[in-house]
Write a protein that holds these residues in place. Structure first.
Motif, PDB file in Angstrom:
ATOM      1  N   ASN A 411       0.892  -1.275   0.112  1.00 25.13           N
ATOM      2  CA  ASN A 411       0.077  -0.061  -0.068  1.00 25.13           C
ATOM      3  C   ASN A 411       0.998   1.180  -0.058  1.00 25.13           C
ATOM      4  O   ASN A 411       0.283   2.202  -0.651  1.00 25.13           O
ATOM      5  N   GLU A 412       1.908   1.182   0.761  1.00 24.77           N
ATOM      6  CA  GLU A 412       2.758   2.353   0.749  1.00 24.77           C
ATOM      7  C   GLU A 412       3.359   2.711  -0.524  1.00 24.77           C
ATOM      8  O   GLU A 412       3.381   3.674  -0.887  1.00 24.77           O
ATOM      9  N   LEU A 415       0.770   4.235  -2.612  1.00 27.50           N
ATOM     10  CA  LEU A 415       0.165   5.547  -1.906  1.00 27.50           C
ATOM     11  C   LEU A 415       1.319   6.457  -2.687  1.00 27.50           C
ATOM     12  O   LEU A 415       0.824   7.783  -2.882  1.00 27.50           O
ATOM     13  N   LYS A 419       0.644   9.795  -5.182  1.00 25.88           N
ATOM     14  CA  LYS A 419       0.816  11.293  -4.441  1.00 25.88           C
ATOM     15  C   LYS A 419       1.868  11.942  -5.227  1.00 25.88           C
ATOM     16  O   LYS A 419       1.658  13.221  -5.865  1.00 25.88           O
ATOM     17  N   VAL A 443      -6.106   7.911  -2.746  1.00 21.92           N
ATOM     18  CA  VAL A 443      -5.344   7.959  -1.677  1.00 21.92           C
ATOM     19  C   VAL A 443      -5.963   8.051  -0.276  1.00 21.92           C
ATOM     20  O   VAL A 443      -5.069   7.693   0.638  1.00 21.92           O
ATOM     21  N   LEU A 444      -7.073   8.566  -0.200  1.00 19.43           N
ATOM     22  CA  LEU A 444      -7.646   8.356   1.189  1.00 19.43           C
ATOM     23  C   LEU A 444      -8.147   6.909   1.347  1.00 19.43           C
ATOM     24  O   LEU A 444      -7.851   6.479   2.601  1.00 19.43           O
ATOM     25  N   GLU A 447      -4.622   5.420   2.530  1.00 16.21           N
ATOM     26  CA  GLU A 447      -4.365   5.905   3.906  1.00 16.21           C
ATOM     27  C   GLU A 447      -4.930   5.291   5.116  1.00 16.21           C
ATOM     28  O   GLU A 447      -4.566   4.894   6.203  1.00 16.21           O
ATOM     29  N   LYS A 448      -6.513   5.211   4.732  1.00 14.25           N
ATOM     30  CA  LYS A 448      -7.159   4.433   5.838  1.00 14.25           C
ATOM     31  C   LYS A 448      -6.873   2.878   5.991  1.00 14.25           C
ATOM     32  O   LYS A 448      -6.551   2.633   7.213  1.00 14.25           O
ATOM     33  N   LYS A 450      -3.864   1.899   5.563  1.00  8.04           N
ATOM     34  CA  LYS A 450      -2.621   1.624   6.102  1.00  8.04           C
ATOM     35  C   LYS A 450      -2.734   1.922   7.500  1.00  8.04           C
ATOM     36  O   LYS A 450      -2.153   1.210   8.379  1.00  8.04           O
ATOM     37  N   ALA A 451      -3.627   2.910   7.876  1.00  5.45           N
ATOM     38  CA  ALA A 451      -3.662   3.076   9.304  1.00  5.45           C
ATOM     39  C   ALA A 451      -4.575   1.862  10.219  1.00  5.45           C
ATOM     40  O   ALA A 451      -3.962   1.759  11.039  1.00  5.45           O
ATOM     41  N   TYR A 505       8.714  11.689  -0.136  1.00  2.00           N
ATOM     42  CA  TYR A 505       8.381  10.689  -1.275  1.00  2.00           C
ATOM     43  C   TYR A 505       9.462  10.767  -2.325  1.00  2.00           C
ATOM     44  O   TYR A 505       9.816  11.533  -3.046  1.00  2.00           O
TER      45      TYR A 505
END
Length: 546
Positions: A411-412, A415, A419, A443-444, A447-448, A450-451, A505
């Motif tokens: 995912n990183e 992402l 970006k 992206v959202l 990020e979700k 990933k968190a 990045y």
């Protein structure tokens, strides 16, 4: 004031009003049919009491008004005094600043005059020794340049004396031709690098030979002591190299300044020969570049190209070889200007092809816009291709390997790619051709995810066993118990928080990167070891790096 006067008039007329009321009351009594319990005396006392109460309250209000006016006057006087004090301090500060500026300029002018006089005297003595009589000596190029600088300094309305007011010490170091001192000064003032960069070209004008000063500053670029430690990671060496590049850039700005009549003769033939020798010495080292070069952010390649462009010695090197170095510096913000200075504009289609074929589409888009090649290299198609390759690289996860850490890494990467593409679209205003909403939603979501995975990983971590109080073996983890002298509470020292490094990045470093040798076949193909550049994790935070 008129309202107060009217109130006084009304109070004074109270007595006449009472008399009129008495007459009316008497007339009322004369017509009464029944005896009234209320006597005039009582009414009169009541109204006189009201009159006294009103007068007393009115006097109190007048006293309060006078007190307020007195305080207002005092406050105004205090404000005027403070304002005068502030103005006086500002004037004193301006005077001190003016004195400092004048002193710095006076020192510069005196130094240049002394050097000019010394050069003239030496030339005159040499002429008398050779011919036995005084002759009109021909002024050398550096003396002419010095006189021109002196004339510029004597014009207070022009830009020189205004631009050097912040760093007079920098001007002094340049005047003394102290290249090591210039390096140290820039290093000590790196926090103000933007302001410093603007003043360096003007400060170089105070040097006797600006080109020679900058050339002297390059002597430690390949410092053997620092390189032996670790040339890629040593911060001192990296800072020194960035300073060398900045000095060469600033000298280039000075040489192209249209206001300087002597700029064309500032780089002597001797200095050009020295620059050429340094370039020949640096050239073989470029074959050793790997990680930084393959990510388009090589300081060594940038310095080599800047050396050729600033001192005008690029004609001694093959343009085909130089064009092969451009992918090594494609992320640097000065790349487009360097290519133009080196006469590589015609080679840019081939360079962009190399970047596209190696998965570095964002670099390709930046250069396509810089050289107006967007029709040949459509930006939107390149960016979509970049994202497609990113998903191909991120998606192949072994079916059995579903650990959270692997998913987080996948995912990183995706992402970072998203970006980077969003940033490129915003920089080149491509929103009309490539809408941002779908990309931002992705992206959202990432990020979700990933968190969530990060929280799940932290919860799943095993809890360490607590040692027994007697130091033998391990006891069970007990919580929510009363304080016991046999156990020690576990204390976390808040003075030492655990920080995570905020990484920009940037390209993730591949395990096997080797840029092709600087001297080789005249083709644009990079080494097969690169594979797909996105597959090696090359991504960006910004189009260029400084």
């Amino acid at each position: 004031m008129e309202d107060t006067q009217s109130v006084v008039t009304l109070i004074d007329s109270t007595t006449s009003k009472i008399q009129q009321l008495q007459k009316a009351f008497a007339e009322l009594e004369s017509h009464r049919a029944v005896t009234l319990n209320l006597k005039w005396k009582q009414l009169e006392e009541h109204f006189h009491g009201l009159e006294k109460s009103l007068k007393r309250r009115f006097n109190e209000l007048e006293d309060q008004e006078k007190e307020y006016e007195t305080k207002t006057v005092k406050a105004k006087e205090l404000l005027e005094k403070r304002e005068a004090a502030v103005v006086a301090k500002e004037q004193a500060s301006l005077e001190r600043l003016q004195e400092t500026r004048d002193a710095a300029l006076f020192a510069i002018v005196n130094g240049v005059e002394k050097h000019s006089k010394a050069s003239s005297v030496e030339s005159a003595v040499d002429s008398q020794d050779q011919f036995g009589e005084s002759v009109v000596e021909e002024k050398p190029a550096d003396a002419v340049a010095t006189e021109s600088v002196l004339e510029d300094m004597k014009k207070p309305s022009e830009n020189y004396n205004v631009e050097v007011r912040l760093y007079p010490q920098l001007v002094k170091l340049c005047q003394e031709m102290d290249s090591e001192g210039v390096h140290k000064f820039i290093s000590d003032n790196r926090k103000n690098l933007a302001a410093l960069r603007e003043e360096i070209p003007t400060a170089l004008r105070a040097a006797v030979d600006p080109a020679c000063l900058v050339l002297d500053s390059l002597k430690d670029f390949y410092n053997s002591e620092l390189s032996n430690v670790d040339g890629k990671k040593d911060s001192n060496l990296l800072g020194l190299r960035r300073t060398c590049i900045m000095l060469m850039e600033c000298l280039g700005l000075l040489l192209t300044d249209p206001d300087l009549d002597f700029a064309s003769g500032m780089v002597s033939e001797n200095v050009k020969e020295r620059a050429k020798a340094i370039a020949e010495e640096w050239k073989p080292r470029l074959a050793e570049l790997d990680v930084d070069a393959s990510s388009g952010n090589s300081l060594e390649a940038h310095a080599f190209l800047q050396l050729l462009a600033t001192f005008g010695v690029n004609s001694n090197f093959d343009q085909e070889d130089l064009s092969k170095l451009i992918p090594m510096v494609s992320r640097r913000r000065q790349t487009a200007d360097l290519c133009r200075s080196l006469g590589l504009t015609d080679k840019m289609p081939g360079v962009i092809d190399v970047l596209v074929n190696n998965g570095r589409q964002i670099d390709a888009v930046n250069l396509a816009f810089a050289f107006e090649l967007t029709e040949q290299f459509p930006p939107v198609s390149l960016l979509k291709c970049y994202l497609a390759e990113a998903k191909k690289v991120s998606s192949p996860v072994k079916p059995g390997n579903t650990s959270p850490s692997v998913q987080i890494e996948v995912n990183e990467r995706e992402l970072i790619a998203l970006k980077a593409v969003i940033k490129c679209i915003e920089d080149h205003k491509l929103e009309e051709h490539y809408p941002l909403d779908p990309l931002q939603k992705q992206v959202l979501q990432l990020e979700k995810a990933k968190a969530d995975k990060k929280r799940a990983t932290e919860v799943a971590k095993p809890q360490p066993k607590r040692p027994r109080a007697n130091g033998v073996g391990y006891g069970p983890r007990v919580t929510n118990v009363a304080t016991d002298k046999n156990f020690y509470a576990r204390i976390t020292d808040s003075r030492y928080p655990q920080y995570m490094y905020d990484r920009p990045y940037a390209y993730l470093r591949p395990s096997d990167n080797h840029v092709p040798s600087f001297v080789g076949a005249a083709t644009y193909n990079l080494s097969p070891a690169h594979g797909n550049y996105f597959g090696n994790g090359y991504q960006y935070q910004a189009p260029y790096m400084h």
